[in-house]
Design an enzyme around this catalytic site. Structure first.
Site, PDB file in Angstrom:
ATOM      1  N   GLU A   1      -7.314   9.058  11.003  1.00  0.00           N
ATOM      2  CA  GLU A   1      -6.054   9.251  11.437  1.00  0.00           C
ATOM      3  C   GLU A   1      -6.031  10.549  10.041  1.00  0.00           C
ATOM      4  OE1 GLU A   1      -3.448   8.368   9.051  1.00  0.00           O
ATOM      5  OE2 GLU A   1      -4.347   6.218   7.913  1.00  0.00           O
TER       6      GLU A   1
ATOM      7  N   LYS B   1      -3.538  -1.888   3.199  1.00  0.00           N
ATOM      8  CA  LYS B   1      -3.227  -1.569   1.435  1.00  0.00           C
ATOM      9  C   LYS B   1      -1.762  -2.063  -0.058  1.00  0.00           C
ATOM     10  CE  LYS B   1      -0.764   1.892   3.464  1.00  0.00           C
ATOM     11  NZ  LYS B   1      -0.975   2.772   4.377  1.00  0.00           N
TER      12      LYS B   1
HETATM   13  N1  PSU Z   1      -4.559   4.568   4.235  1.00  0.00           N
HETATM   14  C1  PSU Z   1      -4.678   5.252   3.481  1.00  0.00           C
HETATM   15  N2  PSU Z   1      -3.799   6.109   3.192  1.00  0.00           N
HETATM   16  C2  PSU Z   1      -2.058   6.229   3.941  1.00  0.00           C
HETATM   17  C3  PSU Z   1      -2.322   5.479   5.158  1.00  0.00           C
HETATM   18  C4  PSU Z   1      -3.243   4.791   5.109  1.00  0.00           C
HETATM   19  O1  PSU Z   1      -5.461   4.686   2.950  1.00  0.00           O
HETATM   20  O2  PSU Z   1      -1.907   7.411   3.277  1.00  0.00           O
HETATM   21  C5  PSU Z   1      -1.337   5.550   5.777  1.00  0.00           C
HETATM   22  C6  PSU Z   1      -1.574   5.047   7.219  1.00  0.00           C
HETATM   23  O3  PSU Z   1      -1.235   6.461   7.802  1.00  0.00           O
HETATM   24  C7  PSU Z   1      -0.562   4.158   7.898  1.00  0.00           C
HETATM   25  C8  PSU Z   1       0.449   4.361   7.229  1.00  0.00           C
HETATM   26  O4  PSU Z   1      -0.684   3.741   9.193  1.00  0.00           O
HETATM   27  O5  PSU Z   1      -0.063   5.175   6.104  1.00  0.00           O
HETATM   28  C9  PSU Z   1       1.131   3.501   7.180  1.00  0.00           C
HETATM   29  O6  PSU Z   1       2.839   3.433   6.749  1.00  0.00           O
HETATM   30  P1  PSU Z   1       4.225   3.058   7.110  1.00  0.00           P
HETATM   31  O7  PSU Z   1       3.364   1.901   5.829  1.00  0.00           O
HETATM   32  O8  PSU Z   1       4.906   4.282   6.570  1.00  0.00           O
HETATM   33  O9  PSU Z   1       3.716   2.231   8.199  1.00  0.00           O
END
Ligand code: PSU
Ligand code: MN
Length: 310
Positions: free
Chosen positions: A31, A165
């Site tokens: 990604e 996370k």
């Molecule tokens: N994992 C990481 N760093 C990130 C992300 C995931 O180690 O920055 C990103 C991914 O792209 C994930 C996003 O889909 O954060 C989730 O964001 P949100 O909580 O706004 O959906």
């Protein structure tokens, strides 16, 4: 479904990725939001290229995914990776943002939701990332549940990650994954990993010990006709490379308080918290994050080899 086979190009595969998919060779999707919004510059570019290199050294072809000038791209060249790492104001695109980005010619990095969709659409079976999005701790007030979960509930792909996370409500996220039919297995662990931490303290129902088992679970899921959905392979950061748990808990509490005080919400909250953790731990959270992602990328390449051998 109406097929739009004519008209403007909306998805482009790099030649190498297209050829490898056509011949059934191993491909690993990566990604781009982690590059553009999840890691500090200029380290992010170095990391993006390093991850591609790790996939190659493990014998698979990397397909970094992003949207450039309205075209969803699967497989980027070096200059395009540089754009993702450095272009000011690059957007963060979830699944629902792909269509407006295409129609308006916008550029953006793709989250897990958009990346897994595009990867599966291109015929890629394995995807590596850091930590998934999920249910935020303030869910009762904000209703903030990452679109990652809904997309994974509907997308037939193997996602290798270090859990979700740790800024999130992890038990609630595990519950939602169960409800939505997302298959979750621990890789060489009985506990769900904690992203920066080796474990979240939560149990995981299934454990696997080899990459071949991951590929086999996905094959059986499809043979059984279980409705399309993801297999999450939760691969913990090695214990000796994790963030110190005490430091993690302290700085995370500060970061959550700072986000509340600053009124940060929506798409901005995840990058805000990750950045706060990097600064609050003098970069130690970044090292743990990178160790996790590297391990995931290597494992994903091994799983991709097993998938293509089957
Ligand atoms: N994992 C990481 N760093 C990130 C992300 C995931 O180690 O920055 C990103 C991914 O792209 C994930 C996003 O889909 O954060 C989730 O964001 P949100 O909580 O706004 O959906
Ligand atoms: Mn969100």
């Amino acid at each position: 479904m109406r097929e739009h086979t004519t008209g403007p190009e909306v998805i482009r595969l790099s030649e190498e990725v297209a050829d490898t998919i056509a011949s059934g060779g191993p491909v690993v999707a990566l990604e781009s939001t982690i590059i553009s919004h999840g890691l500090p510059q200029p380290r992010n570019l170095e990391v993006a290229l390093e991850l591609e290199d790790l996939v190659r050294r493990a014998g698979a072809v990397p397909a970094t995914i992003a949207v450039l000038d309205g075209v969803a791209r699967v497989g980027l060249d070096k200059r395009e990776v540089e754009r993702v790492a450095a272009e000011p104001g690059l957007r963060k695109l979830g699944l629902r943002d792909l269509a407006p980005a295409a129609a308006l010619g916008a550029s953006g990095a793709t989250t897990v939701s958009a990346t897994s969709f595009l990867a599966a659409r291109a015929g890629i079976k394995v995807f590596a990332t850091g930590g998934l999005g999920g249910v935020h701790r303030e869910w009762a007030e904000t209703q903030d549940e990452s679109a990652d979960l809904d997309a994974l509930a509907r997308t037939p792909i193997i996602v290798v990650c270090a859990g979700v996370k740790s800024i999130l409500d992890v038990p609630a996220t595990l519950q939602r994954m169960e409800t939505r039919g997302i298959t979750v297995v621990g890789y060489r662990t009985d506990e769900f990993p904690g992203f920066y931490l080796h474990t979240s303290g939560q149990p995981v129902d299934w454990r696997i010990d080899t990459p071949a088992e991951a590929a086999e679970i996905m094959r059986r899921r499809e043979r059984l006709g279980v409705p399309d959905g993801a297999l999450v392979v939760a691969n913990p950061v090695p214990e000796d490379q994790q963030l110190d748990p005490g430091l993690h808990d302290r700085v995370l509490a500060e970061a959550l308080a700072a986000a509340r005080d600053a009124g940060v919400t929506g798409q901005a909250i995840t990058p805000f918290l990750l950045d706060h953790l990097v600064r609050g731990t003098d970069g130690a959270s970044l090292e743990a994050n990178l160790a996790a992602v590297r391990g995931n990328v290597r494992l994903a390449a091994e799983i991709a080899a097993c998938w293509s051998a089957g």
